[in-house]
Design a protein around this motif. Sequence first.
Motif, PDB file in Angstrom:
ATOM      1  N   THR A 192       0.832  -1.203   0.000  1.00  0.00           N
ATOM      2  CA  THR A 192       0.000   0.000   0.000  1.00  0.00           C
ATOM      3  C   THR A 192       0.863   1.248   0.000  1.00  0.00           C
ATOM      4  O   THR A 192       0.623   2.190  -0.773  1.00  0.00           O
ATOM      5  N   ASP A 193       1.881   1.275   0.849  1.00  0.00           N
ATOM      6  CA  ASP A 193       2.772   2.427   0.908  1.00  0.00           C
ATOM      7  C   ASP A 193       3.450   2.660  -0.436  1.00  0.00           C
ATOM      8  O   ASP A 193       3.526   3.806  -0.906  1.00  0.00           O
ATOM      9  N   GLN A 248       0.897   4.051  -2.916  1.00  0.00           N
ATOM     10  CA  GLN A 248       0.558   5.435  -2.563  1.00  0.00           C
ATOM     11  C   GLN A 248       1.687   6.399  -2.918  1.00  0.00           C
ATOM     12  O   GLN A 248       1.430   7.527  -3.334  1.00  0.00           O
ATOM     13  N   GLN A 279       1.351   9.720  -5.152  1.00  0.00           N
ATOM     14  CA  GLN A 279       1.804  11.046  -4.713  1.00  0.00           C
ATOM     15  C   GLN A 279       2.732  11.658  -5.758  1.00  0.00           C
ATOM     16  O   GLN A 279       2.642  12.856  -6.069  1.00  0.00           O
ATOM     17  N   ASP A 289      -6.148   8.087 -10.360  1.00  0.00           N
ATOM     18  CA  ASP A 289      -6.770   7.917  -9.047  1.00  0.00           C
ATOM     19  C   ASP A 289      -7.774   6.768  -9.033  1.00  0.00           C
ATOM     20  O   ASP A 289      -7.819   5.983  -8.075  1.00  0.00           O
ATOM     21  N   GLN A 314      -5.741   3.627  -9.054  1.00  0.00           N
ATOM     22  CA  GLN A 314      -5.099   3.416  -7.758  1.00  0.00           C
ATOM     23  C   GLN A 314      -6.113   2.950  -6.715  1.00  0.00           C
ATOM     24  O   GLN A 314      -5.806   2.084  -5.892  1.00  0.00           O
ATOM     25  N   LEU A 367      -5.496  -0.372  -4.591  1.00  0.00           N
ATOM     26  CA  LEU A 367      -5.401  -0.372  -3.124  1.00  0.00           C
ATOM     27  C   LEU A 367      -6.485  -1.237  -2.479  1.00  0.00           C
ATOM     28  O   LEU A 367      -6.222  -1.924  -1.485  1.00  0.00           O
TER      29      LEU A 367
END
Length: 170
Positions: A8-9, A12, A16, A108, A111, A115
């Motif tokens: 997940t990190d 993300q 970003q 988005d 993503q 996620l």
Amino acid sequence: MDTRQLLTDAVQRVGQGVHRLVQGADEALLSYRPDPDANTVAWLVWHLTRGQDAQIADVYGLEQVWTSGGWSKRFGLPFSQGATGYGQSSDEVAAVRVDPQLLLGYYDATQDVTLARIAATSDADLDRVVDTRWDPPVTLGVRLISIIDDDVKHLGQAEYVKGLAQRAGS
């Protein structure tokens, strides 16, 4: 930290980076090419998103966000709906001219699906074979790392092209 948190990190962080890259960019910057055959920022972000979308859909048995969310129609690109950018010509790269908000919206949405699927994936799931065309066969865990690795590489390429565009005054 467990495996899902690590994945997940990583996803993300790509998101970003995509937002920092595209936010506030205009079409001139997004379509800048340092030479006639170079990839553009818009194409690189579209391609990394299409790759993530197609591969996540494949390994989880989903319809791609590109079609299920109507993004294919909104982008209106002059190539097949199934195109992900792999092997595209210089002319096809140049055809990806899009509004920055459209590009971010598609990223988005992709993503979000990525996620959600990662959140529902157990460590045992990561050992599931998803592609037998390779030796050794590819597991879900290896494919997820491959998707993230590809996204990070393309994001870095796009950041480099953006820097060249800014230096050139675009």
